[in-house]
Design a protein around this motif. Structure first.
Motif, short mmCIF file in Angstrom:
data_model
loop_
_atom_site.label_atom_id
_atom_site.label_comp_id
_atom_site.label_asym_id
_atom_site.label_seq_id
_atom_site.Cartn_x
_atom_site.Cartn_y
_atom_site.Cartn_z
N CYS A 233 -6.40 -5.22 6.56
CA CYS A 233 -6.93 -5.14 5.66
C CYS A 233 -7.58 -6.58 4.90
O CYS A 233 -6.89 -7.30 5.58
CB CYS A 233 -5.37 -5.60 4.65
SG CYS A 233 -5.49 -4.95 2.75
N GLY A 236 -8.23 -6.93 0.79
CA GLY A 236 -7.52 -6.06 -0.21
C GLY A 236 -8.25 -5.17 -1.18
O GLY A 236 -8.14 -4.05 -1.43
N ARG A 237 -9.52 -4.72 -0.13
CA ARG A 237 -10.62 -3.76 -0.73
C ARG A 237 -11.69 -2.49 0.90
O ARG A 237 -11.69 -2.54 0.56
CB ARG A 237 -12.10 -4.90 -1.15
CG ARG A 237 -11.27 -5.42 -1.87
CD ARG A 237 -13.42 -6.14 -3.14
NE ARG A 237 -12.88 -6.63 -4.42
CZ ARG A 237 -13.45 -7.75 -5.02
NH1 ARG A 237 -14.95 -7.41 -4.24
NH2 ARG A 237 -13.09 -8.06 -6.02
N VAL A 239 -9.93 -1.33 4.23
CA VAL A 239 -8.43 -1.68 5.02
C VAL A 239 -9.52 -0.08 5.77
O VAL A 239 -9.25 1.15 5.29
CB VAL A 239 -7.36 -0.29 3.80
CG1 VAL A 239 -6.08 -0.16 4.57
CG2 VAL A 239 -6.92 -1.12 2.91
N ASN A 264 -8.34 -3.57 -5.32
CA ASN A 264 -7.11 -3.09 -4.36
C ASN A 264 -7.02 -1.59 -4.95
O ASN A 264 -6.80 -1.36 -5.68
CB ASN A 264 -5.74 -4.09 -4.67
CG ASN A 264 -5.76 -5.50 -3.87
OD1 ASN A 264 -7.44 -5.90 -3.76
ND2 ASN A 264 -5.36 -6.04 -3.53
N ALA A 268 -4.68 0.05 0.18
CA ALA A 268 -4.44 -1.65 0.01
C ALA A 268 -3.13 -2.48 -0.22
O ALA A 268 -2.41 -3.53 0.64
CB ALA A 268 -5.94 -2.77 -0.26
N GLN A 272 -0.32 -4.55 2.09
CA GLN A 272 -0.69 -5.83 1.76
C GLN A 272 0.89 -6.22 1.23
O GLN A 272 1.42 -6.67 2.05
CB GLN A 272 -0.85 -6.39 1.13
CG GLN A 272 -2.61 -6.15 0.88
CD GLN A 272 -3.67 -6.84 -0.37
OE1 GLN A 272 -3.12 -6.04 -1.53
NE2 GLN A 272 -4.42 -7.38 -0.49
#
Length: 353
Positions: A233, A236-237, A239, A264, A268, A272
């Motif tokens: 990841c 966060g943009r 994955v 996100n 994502a 996370q």
């Protein structure tokens, strides 16, 4: 028109596009459904479409959404499309060109298309993990990182070509977190033959991160922490998920799927959360890694016990016991009282089952 500011609400850019139509004489609710139907890619039966667009600001009152959709259809800015089994209401493919012509503004076509592309996350099946595209495409993603890179691994080689990219990113301020299996866990998953090799690889990963504060390595002894092994990841943009059957396949036998979005995505956020939970449970590698981790998590109870023991030796025991008991009770109350509603709720849920 102002955006709502909540999840899924009209964005500032979408509001500007709506305002352009309103300035050209289009009624505001019609302008809103016209833009939102296109930028969000809505395509549903009419009755479902009505319920969807009612969620946008200004369209919730009875009859408003229906009227706005009807007006847009009369202007051919919405159309019915038959799939054979159902009729969907959606935007025509050439709507950006139609609106640009209506406004006599060629730039509007590009702006509307760009907004739709921005709203739509892209999902790509890159292919099997053996594919050159899967391997070669990872370096540029690392190089584009600006915030964090999360990398769960079981026994990945520390001699990846992308290690230099990871080091460069970390030196530029990107937080790199690599979560590896302990030798014991690696042996459980892959067989005892790799236990010594796993320890060597962990040390090599530590060497890769040596001297770089934002390049951190931890190990976990929980198999469930590595369900996303060989995935990543980035910020966060982006994955990248390696899909494989952990009971019968190695991660190198999987298929890589990549999802990209400007913000996100729910995927994502799930990645996370799972990674961060595993990271909190994990510890630094080496013989002192686990004891030090345990000490950090348990220093307050240990300090309390030591203070209690010292007080018993050097003070009146009865008063110390009373004070200590009161302190423990106060601590339990302050820590667990806020959780009581959740605990009661969970108990009731179990009774209902």
């Amino acid at each position: 028109m102002s955006p709502l500011g909540s999840a899924g609400a009209v964005t500032a850019r979408e509001a500007e596009l709506v305002d352009r139509l309103v300035s050209a004489g289009i009624e505001s609710t019609q302008a809103l459904v016209t833009i939102m139907m296109y930028t969000r890619g809505h395509a549903r039966p009419e009755i479902e479409t009505i319920d969807i667009v009612r969620q946008y600001s200004g369209l919730s009152a009875p009859g408003i959404a229906e009227s706005a959709l009807a007006n847009a259809r009369r202007q051919n800015w919405l159309e019915e499309v038959s799939t054979g089994s159902v009729v969907l209401l959606s935007s025509p493919q050439d709507l950006p060109a139609m609106l640009a012509s209506f406004l006599a503004d060629p730039g509007f076509e590009h702006a509307l298309k760009a907004q739709r592309e921005q709203n739509q996350p892209t999902v790509t099946v890159l292919g099997g993990m053996h594919s050159p595209e899967v391997y070669e495409s990872f370096g540029p993603i690392i190089q584009s990182a600006s915030d964090e890179i999360l990398l769960p691994m079981i026994n990945t080689t520390p001699r990846l070509a992308q290690v230099k990219d990871l080091q460069a990113a970390a030196r530029s301020g990107v937080e790199i977190r690599v979560l590896l299996a302990t030798p014991r866990l690696a042996a459980k998953i892959r067989g005892n033959a790799i236990k010594a090799e796993s320890a060597d690889r962990i040390r090599a990963w530590q060497q890769n991160a040596k001297g770089i504060d934002t390049f951190r390595i931890r190990v976990t002894n929980r198999e469930s922490d590595l369900r996303f092994a060989s995935s990543a990841c980035v910020d966060g943009r982006t994955v990248r998920i390696d899909i494989f059957n952990p009971s019968s396949q190695r991660s190198t036998q999987g298929v890589m799927v990549e999802a990209r979005s400007d913000t996100n995505s729910n995927l994502a956020l799930v990645f996370q959360q799972i990674f961060n939970d595993a990271w909190r449970r994990a510890h630094a590698a080496g013989p002192l890694g686990y004891p030090m981790s345990l000490l950090k998590k348990s220093w307050l109870p240990l300090l309390t016990i030591l203070a209690f023991a010292a007080a018993l030796v050097f003070s009146d025991r009865s008063s110390v016991i009373v004070a200590f008991t009161g302190g423990v009770v106060a601590g339990l109350v302050s820590n667990y009282l806020p959780r009581v509603p959740n605990i009661v709720s969970e108990m009731l849920d179990r009774l209902r089952r």
